[in-house]
Design a protein around this motif. Structure first.
Motif, PDB file in Angstrom:
ATOM      1  N   HIS A  89      27.153  -1.096  -5.974  1.00 24.82           N
ATOM      2  CA  HIS A  89      27.063   0.357  -5.909  1.00 24.82           C
ATOM      3  C   HIS A  89      28.336   1.064  -5.497  1.00 24.82           C
ATOM      4  CE1 HIS A  89      22.750  -0.756  -6.070  1.00 24.82           C
ATOM      5  NE2 HIS A  89      22.792   0.203  -6.950  1.00 24.82           N
ATOM      6  N   LYS A  90      29.441   0.335  -5.391  1.00 24.76           N
ATOM      7  CA  LYS A  90      30.711   1.011  -5.176  1.00 24.76           C
ATOM      8  C   LYS A  90      31.782   0.396  -6.064  1.00 24.76           C
ATOM      9  CE  LYS A  90      31.885  -1.748  -1.135  1.00 24.76           C
ATOM     10  NZ  LYS A  90      32.405  -1.938   0.102  1.00 24.76           N
ATOM     11  N   PRO A  91      32.199   1.002  -7.143  1.00 26.64           N
ATOM     12  CA  PRO A  91      31.703   2.276  -7.680  1.00 26.64           C
ATOM     13  C   PRO A  91      30.302   2.088  -8.258  1.00 26.64           C
ATOM     14  CG  PRO A  91      33.174   1.243  -9.247  1.00 26.64           C
ATOM     15  CD  PRO A  91      33.193   0.379  -8.029  1.00 26.64           C
ATOM     16  N   PRO A  92      29.522   3.170  -8.371  1.00 26.45           N
ATOM     17  CA  PRO A  92      28.135   3.036  -8.795  1.00 26.45           C
ATOM     18  C   PRO A  92      27.989   2.463 -10.196  1.00 26.45           C
ATOM     19  CG  PRO A  92      28.744   5.343  -8.641  1.00 26.45           C
ATOM     20  CD  PRO A  92      29.887   4.563  -8.088  1.00 26.45           C
ATOM     21  N   LEU A  93      27.318   1.325 -10.292  1.00 29.15           N
ATOM     22  CA  LEU A  93      27.032   0.692 -11.574  1.00 29.15           C
ATOM     23  C   LEU A  93      25.542   0.379 -11.580  1.00 29.15           C
ATOM     24  CD1 LEU A  93      29.997  -1.844 -11.656  1.00 29.15           C
ATOM     25  CD2 LEU A  93      29.678   0.048 -13.253  1.00 29.15           C
ATOM     26  N   LEU A  94      24.915   0.455 -12.750  1.00 33.31           N
ATOM     27  CA  LEU A  94      23.499   0.149 -12.834  1.00 33.31           C
ATOM     28  C   LEU A  94      23.342  -1.363 -12.973  1.00 33.31           C
ATOM     29  CD1 LEU A  94      21.052   1.843 -12.558  1.00 33.31           C
ATOM     30  CD2 LEU A  94      20.931   2.067 -15.040  1.00 33.31           C
ATOM     31  N   ARG A  95      23.033  -2.000 -11.865  1.00 37.56           N
ATOM     32  CA  ARG A  95      22.935  -3.452 -11.834  1.00 37.56           C
ATOM     33  C   ARG A  95      21.621  -3.852 -11.179  1.00 37.56           C
ATOM     34  NH1 ARG A  95      26.163  -2.816 -15.082  1.00 37.56           N
ATOM     35  NH2 ARG A  95      28.372  -3.296 -15.066  1.00 37.56           N
ATOM     36  N   SER A  96      21.119  -5.038 -11.500  1.00 36.82           N
ATOM     37  CA  SER A  96      19.855  -5.450 -10.911  1.00 36.82           C
ATOM     38  C   SER A  96      19.823  -6.952 -10.660  1.00 36.82           C
ATOM     39  CB  SER A  96      18.707  -5.026 -11.830  1.00 36.82           C
ATOM     40  OG  SER A  96      17.488  -5.163 -11.163  1.00 36.82           O
ATOM     41  N   LEU A  97      18.983  -7.321  -9.714  1.00 36.93           N
ATOM     42  CA  LEU A  97      18.937  -8.708  -9.238  1.00 36.93           C
ATOM     43  C   LEU A  97      17.605  -9.376  -9.530  1.00 36.93           C
ATOM     44  CD1 LEU A  97      20.313 -10.935  -7.350  1.00 36.93           C
ATOM     45  CD2 LEU A  97      19.075  -9.829  -5.473  1.00 36.93           C
ATOM     46  N   LEU A  98      17.684 -10.640  -9.967  1.00 38.22           N
ATOM     47  CA  LEU A  98      16.499 -11.494 -10.076  1.00 38.22           C
ATOM     48  C   LEU A  98      16.586 -12.521  -8.956  1.00 38.22           C
ATOM     49  CD1 LEU A  98      16.788 -12.201 -13.906  1.00 38.22           C
ATOM     50  CD2 LEU A  98      14.859 -10.999 -12.850  1.00 38.22           C
ATOM     51  N   ILE A  99      15.514 -12.676  -8.207  1.00 39.32           N
ATOM     52  CA  ILE A  99      15.496 -13.698  -7.163  1.00 39.32           C
ATOM     53  C   ILE A  99      14.937 -14.992  -7.761  1.00 39.32           C
ATOM     54  CG2 ILE A  99      14.455 -14.369  -4.955  1.00 39.32           C
ATOM     55  CD1 ILE A  99      14.530 -11.444  -4.130  1.00 39.32           C
ATOM     56  N   LEU A 100      15.642 -16.094  -7.490  1.00 36.38           N
ATOM     57  CA  LEU A 100      15.153 -17.408  -7.941  1.00 36.38           C
ATOM     58  C   LEU A 100      14.034 -17.838  -7.001  1.00 36.38           C
ATOM     59  CD1 LEU A 100      18.703 -18.444  -8.609  1.00 36.38           C
ATOM     60  CD2 LEU A 100      16.971 -19.380 -10.142  1.00 36.38           C
ATOM     61  N   ALA A 101      12.798 -17.714  -7.472  1.00 37.95           N
ATOM     62  CA  ALA A 101      11.638 -17.989  -6.623  1.00 37.95           C
ATOM     63  C   ALA A 101      11.039 -19.359  -6.899  1.00 37.95           C
ATOM     64  CB  ALA A 101      10.581 -16.913  -6.828  1.00 37.95           C
ATOM     65  N   GLU A 102      11.222 -19.820  -8.135  1.00 37.98           N
ATOM     66  CA  GLU A 102      10.759 -21.156  -8.533  1.00 37.98           C
ATOM     67  C   GLU A 102      11.745 -21.696  -9.554  1.00 37.98           C
ATOM     68  OE1 GLU A 102       5.875 -20.858  -8.368  1.00 37.98           O
ATOM     69  OE2 GLU A 102       6.882 -20.417 -10.245  1.00 37.98           O
ATOM     70  N   MET A 103      11.857 -23.018  -9.636  1.00 35.93           N
ATOM     71  CA  MET A 103      12.725 -23.607 -10.655  1.00 35.93           C
ATOM     72  C   MET A 103      11.934 -24.506 -11.599  1.00 35.93           C
ATOM     73  SD  MET A 103      16.498 -24.101  -8.996  1.00 35.93           S
ATOM     74  CE  MET A 103      17.229 -24.253 -10.636  1.00 35.93           C
ATOM     75  N   SER A 104      12.578 -24.824 -12.715  1.00 40.13           N
ATOM     76  CA  SER A 104      11.907 -25.615 -13.752  1.00 40.13           C
ATOM     77  C   SER A 104      12.127 -27.114 -13.570  1.00 40.13           C
ATOM     78  CB  SER A 104      12.435 -25.200 -15.124  1.00 40.13           C
ATOM     79  OG  SER A 104      13.839 -25.414 -15.195  1.00 40.13           O
ATOM     80  N   SER A 105      13.087 -27.485 -12.734  1.00 40.15           N
ATOM     81  CA  SER A 105      13.487 -28.888 -12.642  1.00 40.15           C
ATOM     82  C   SER A 105      12.545 -29.701 -11.764  1.00 40.15           C
ATOM     83  CB  SER A 105      14.923 -28.970 -12.111  1.00 40.15           C
ATOM     84  OG  SER A 105      15.130 -28.023 -11.082  1.00 40.15           O
ATOM     85  N   ALA A 106      12.357 -30.963 -12.155  1.00 41.82           N
ATOM     86  CA  ALA A 106      11.427 -31.858 -11.467  1.00 41.82           C
ATOM     87  C   ALA A 106      11.827 -32.056 -10.005  1.00 41.82           C
ATOM     88  CB  ALA A 106      11.407 -33.204 -12.180  1.00 41.82           C
ATOM     89  N   GLY A 107      10.854 -32.005  -9.117  1.00 44.35           N
ATOM     90  CA  GLY A 107      11.086 -32.295  -7.705  1.00 44.35           C
ATOM     91  C   GLY A 107      11.815 -31.220  -6.930  1.00 44.35           C
ATOM     92  N   ASN A 108      11.961 -30.012  -7.520  1.00 44.90           N
ATOM     93  CA  ASN A 108      12.684 -28.962  -6.786  1.00 44.90           C
ATOM     94  C   ASN A 108      11.889 -28.519  -5.561  1.00 44.90           C
ATOM     95  OD1 ASN A 108      11.464 -26.065  -7.174  1.00 44.90           O
ATOM     96  ND2 ASN A 108      11.231 -27.100  -9.143  1.00 44.90           N
ATOM     97  N   LEU A 109      12.598 -27.941  -4.591  1.00 45.61           N
ATOM     98  CA  LEU A 109      12.000 -27.652  -3.289  1.00 45.61           C
ATOM     99  C   LEU A 109      11.527 -26.204  -3.151  1.00 45.61           C
ATOM    100  CD1 LEU A 109      14.724 -29.548  -1.186  1.00 45.61           C
ATOM    101  CD2 LEU A 109      12.613 -30.448  -2.189  1.00 45.61           C
ATOM    102  N   MET A 110      11.560 -25.461  -4.274  1.00 46.67           N
ATOM    103  CA  MET A 110      11.238 -24.030  -4.181  1.00 46.67           C
ATOM    104  C   MET A 110       9.758 -23.799  -4.460  1.00 46.67           C
ATOM    105  SD  MET A 110      14.787 -22.965  -5.912  1.00 46.67           S
ATOM    106  CE  MET A 110      14.403 -21.261  -6.104  1.00 46.67           C
ATOM    107  N   THR A 111       8.958 -24.087  -3.431  1.00 47.93           N
ATOM    108  CA  THR A 111       7.504 -24.027  -3.572  1.00 47.93           C
ATOM    109  C   THR A 111       6.913 -23.300  -2.358  1.00 47.93           C
ATOM    110  OG1 THR A 111       7.289 -26.124  -2.388  1.00 47.93           O
ATOM    111  CG2 THR A 111       7.447 -26.258  -4.791  1.00 47.93           C
TER     112      THR A 111
END
Ligand code: S5P
Length: 264
Positions: free
Chosen positions: A139-161
């Motif tokens: 936001h400095k300088p102001p740009l229209l940007r947005s964030l995705l949070i990595l909440a789960e992953m596709s890979s086997a055995g990942n710890l994001m649960t």
């Protein structure tokens, strides 16, 4: 609730980040909920892929740090094709450090991600300051940007649960202006009022994995059964001989799945 609502309807719900609103309208207009992951190694291949699949996608996902000759030509070319073909650019940088460092990684160095990527993603394992730090830098300088949070992953055995994933949703709800949604394997819109965009990688027709941990589902499993919004397809598209035709095949499959999900 968002499971049965159209993209068009969801674009004007409250609690929707500006970039998400724009994206949801774009998806409805172009009739595409496909994001192609352009994991190629040269600017030439990247721009050629963008040209070839541009009409079939709502978003192009990049890994700028695997492009051998990434530079101003890459940025300019990408921006031009995105404007001409009407898609957003998502740099899959997966930020995951203290606030001060991610601000530098986002804005400086050879990639200068903030200049050209509409959408970025981050892990929240360093704590919620990663969200405010990235937001501030955008936001400095102001740009229209947005964030995705990595909440789960596709890979086997990942710890994001479990509670980790839950905490991602809690932090997203606190920042509805900047956080547009999640990278996840299912819709995380669980409370009334939630209108996050869920983007799901690990999609390929006719494959179950890649031998390096990646796990694949079909567009129907992801859109209908798991209730997500956008499929992310890498090798399934750029690995094909005819990339344009393959992207179109994925677009049609994912769009039909969405129509089936929302019903008449
Ligand atoms: O959980 C994830 C998150 C991401 S962003 N699993 C993933 O595979 N990705 C990314 O999606 C990964 O970095 C790659 O760029 C793409 C999947 O590529 P494919 O060739 O397996 O479709």
């Amino acid at each position: 609730a968002t499971i049965t609502q159209s993209y068009q309807e969801r674009a004007s719900l409250p609690n929707t980040s500006p970039v998400a609103s724009y994206l949801l309208r774009l998806i409805a207009t172009k009739q595409t909920n496909l994001c192609v992951s352009a994991d190629v190694s040269t600017t030439r291949e990247l721009l050629q892929l963008a040209e070839e699949v541009g009409d079939s996608i709502c978003m192009l996902k990049t890994h700028a740090d695997i492009i051998n000759d990434f530079g101003p030509r890459t940025i300019q070319g990408l921006k031009e094709i995105a404007a001409k073909k009407h898609f957003l650019i998502f740099e899959d940088r997966k930020f995951g450090d203290i606030g001060s460092t991610v601000q530098k990684q986002f804005t400086a160095g050879p990639l200068q991600i903030v200049r050209w990527a509409n959408i970025i993603n981050a892990h929240i394992f360093p704590g919620p300051a990663i969200i405010t730090a990235l937001s501030q830098a955008a936001h400095k300088p102001p740009l229209l940007r947005s964030l995705l949070i990595l909440a789960e992953m596709s890979s086997a055995g990942n710890l994001m649960t479990g509670s980790y994933t839950e905490q991602c949703v809690v932090e997203a709800r606190k920042n509805p202006e900047f956080v547009m949604g999640f990278i996840a394997q299912r819709s995380l819109n669980e409370q009334p009022g939630d209108n996050f965009v869920t983007m799901t990688p690990g999609v390929q027709i006719g494959a179950t994995g890649d031998g390096l941990g990646q796990q694949y589902n079909t567009p129907e499993q992801v859109i209908i059964e798991a209730g997500t919004d956008i499929i992310i397809v890498g090798r399934g598209v750029y690995g094909a001989q005819d990339k344009r035709a393959k992207a179109e095949e994925y677009r049609v499959r994912a769009w039909k799945a969405y129509e089936e999900r929302i019903g008449p």
